[in-house]
Write an enzyme that holds these catalytic residues in place. Structure first.
Site, PDB file in Angstrom:
ATOM      1  N   GLU A   1      -8.791  44.056 -34.928  1.00  0.00           N
ATOM      2  CA  GLU A   1      -9.166  43.675 -33.576  1.00  0.00           C
ATOM      3  C   GLU A   1     -10.645  43.260 -33.523  1.00  0.00           C
ATOM      4  O   GLU A   1     -11.424  43.626 -34.418  1.00  0.00           O
ATOM      5  CB  GLU A   1      -8.941  44.862 -32.632  1.00  0.00           C
ATOM      6  CG  GLU A   1      -7.499  45.392 -32.624  1.00  0.00           C
ATOM      7  CD  GLU A   1      -6.529  44.490 -31.853  1.00  0.00           C
ATOM      8  OE1 GLU A   1      -6.716  43.264 -31.821  1.00  0.00           O
ATOM      9  OE2 GLU A   1      -5.569  45.036 -31.288  1.00  0.00           O
TER      10      GLU A   1
ATOM     11  N   ASN B   1      -6.691  37.230 -29.012  1.00  0.00           N
ATOM     12  CA  ASN B   1      -8.078  37.698 -29.132  1.00  0.00           C
ATOM     13  C   ASN B   1      -8.657  37.427 -30.524  1.00  0.00           C
ATOM     14  O   ASN B   1      -9.735  37.908 -30.852  1.00  0.00           O
ATOM     15  CB  ASN B   1      -8.158  39.198 -28.810  1.00  0.00           C
ATOM     16  CG  ASN B   1      -7.365  40.053 -29.799  1.00  0.00           C
ATOM     17  OD1 ASN B   1      -6.746  39.526 -30.722  1.00  0.00           O
ATOM     18  ND2 ASN B   1      -7.397  41.360 -29.610  1.00  0.00           N
TER      19      ASN B   1
ATOM     20  N   HIS C   1      -7.287  38.384 -33.385  1.00  0.00           N
ATOM     21  CA  HIS C   1      -6.988  39.358 -34.441  1.00  0.00           C
ATOM     22  C   HIS C   1      -6.095  38.768 -35.517  1.00  0.00           C
ATOM     23  O   HIS C   1      -5.295  37.875 -35.262  1.00  0.00           O
ATOM     24  CB  HIS C   1      -6.439  40.685 -33.871  1.00  0.00           C
ATOM     25  CG  HIS C   1      -5.021  40.662 -33.391  1.00  0.00           C
ATOM     26  ND1 HIS C   1      -4.521  41.593 -32.522  1.00  0.00           N
ATOM     27  CD2 HIS C   1      -3.979  39.831 -33.660  1.00  0.00           C
ATOM     28  CE1 HIS C   1      -3.250  41.354 -32.283  1.00  0.00           C
ATOM     29  NE2 HIS C   1      -2.898  40.288 -32.959  1.00  0.00           N
TER      30      HIS C   1
ATOM     31  N   ASP D   1       0.846  45.085 -41.435  1.00  0.00           N
ATOM     32  CA  ASP D   1       0.525  46.203 -40.542  1.00  0.00           C
ATOM     33  C   ASP D   1       1.779  46.895 -40.033  1.00  0.00           C
ATOM     34  O   ASP D   1       2.901  46.396 -40.216  1.00  0.00           O
ATOM     35  CB  ASP D   1      -0.338  45.711 -39.365  1.00  0.00           C
ATOM     36  CG  ASP D   1       0.204  44.449 -38.715  1.00  0.00           C
ATOM     37  OD1 ASP D   1       1.371  44.105 -38.958  1.00  0.00           O
ATOM     38  OD2 ASP D   1      -0.539  43.812 -37.956  1.00  0.00           O
TER      39      ASP D   1
HETATM   40  P1  PGA Z   1       2.709  36.514 -32.047  1.00  0.00           P
HETATM   41  O1  PGA Z   1       1.619  37.551 -32.515  1.00  0.00           O
HETATM   42  O2  PGA Z   1       3.204  35.824 -33.278  1.00  0.00           O
HETATM   43  O3  PGA Z   1       3.810  37.367 -31.425  1.00  0.00           O
HETATM   44  O4  PGA Z   1       2.066  35.582 -31.096  1.00  0.00           O
HETATM   45  C1  PGA Z   1       0.625  37.115 -33.373  1.00  0.00           C
HETATM   46  C2  PGA Z   1      -0.334  38.239 -33.644  1.00  0.00           C
HETATM   47  O5  PGA Z   1      -0.556  39.074 -32.736  1.00  0.00           O
HETATM   48  O6  PGA Z   1      -0.882  38.291 -34.739  1.00  0.00           O
END
Ligand code: PGA
Length: 244
Positions: free
Chosen positions: A140, A133, A135, A67
């Site tokens: 999302e 959450n 994702h 992404d």
């Molecule tokens: P993080 O993010 O590795 O910074 O915890 C993970 C994500 O949002 O997929």
């Protein structure tokens, strides 16, 4: 779904790097799906170390990132383009690397073009983090699983979680381009990493909850080759005690 619990973030990172190394040893022209965020930083550092001591060669490897914020300049230090160059690409000999173009003039055209590039190529090993959450990429929580690479409005919880990288929360981009759930699920193998106590709840939900687009990561239970590596802090205490 295979779940490995490691004692520390460092051990998790080494284990993940070993899996990537085995993949590239078995298939030097592997196609990797790559992730940003703080979780894979240790993995990238370990892969760079293995490259520097001559134990891994990326010269035939191609990568696709999950992404990118949209719109965002590649020169912006918060862009995932910048992140990948700084934390991985500038230190290894990877052959070709693709990231959704945050500078594209038309996001719909960019989503379609990115989806087609991946479909033509086929990802051998997809690395994933997981949001609080649920994702994966920037897919999302929603009422349905979005299939293809698409333009997305970021969840309020994602904006808050990512605000730590920006001077002000208002600086966090509100939109992104992300591989879809279908794009991710077509990868031959998937490696999901989660570290720290803040991920314990969502990992519990992933392992014990039902499959629902309200928790996008839950779809991974339908994939035939998923390895989840978590560290001690991300494993719930009872789970940890059962294993050690
Ligand atoms: P993080 O993010 O590795 O910074 O915890 C993970 C994500 O949002 O997929």
């Amino acid at each position: 779904m295979r779940v490995l619990i490691e004692q520390s973030y460092e051990a998790l990172s080494r284990k993940a790097a070993q899996i990537v190394q085995e993949q590239i040893t078995a298939k030097p022209d592997s196609v990797l799906g790559l992730a940003t965020g703080s979780t894979p930083l240790g993995l990238y550092a370990e892969l760079i170390r293995l490259f520097k001591v001559g134990e891994i060669d990326f010269s035939k490897v191609v990568s696709y990132n999950l992404d990118e914020y949209f719109p965002i300049k590649k020169s912006n230090e918060q862009s995932y383009d910048f992140f990948m160059r700084k934390n991985f690409f500038d230190h290894v000999n990877i052959s070709k690397k693709f990231i959704p173009d945050g500078e594209a003039s038309n996001y719909s055209a960019e989503c379609a073009a990115y989806e087609k590039k991946i479909a033509d190529s086929e990802i051998d090993l997809q690395i994933l983090g997981i949001g609080n959450n649920g994702h994966i990429g920037f897919n999302e929580p929603s009422n349905f699983f979005e299939e293809k690479t698409h333009y997305v409005q970021l969840d309020e919880s994602t904006i808050q979680a990512n605000a730590r990288f920006f001077a002000h929360e208002s600086d966090v981009p509100r939109h992104a381009i992300t591989m879809g759930i279908g794009t991710i699920m077509r990868a031959k193998k998937i490696l999901l990493l989660a570290s720290g106590a803040t991920k314990a709840e969502i990992i519990h939900e992933l392992l014990n909850g039902k499959i629902s687009p309200k928790n996008p990561s839950s779809v991974l239970k339908l994939h035939r080759d998923v390895t989840v590596i978590i560290d001690r802090d991300a494993s719930l205490p009872f789970l940890f005690e059962e294993r050690f």
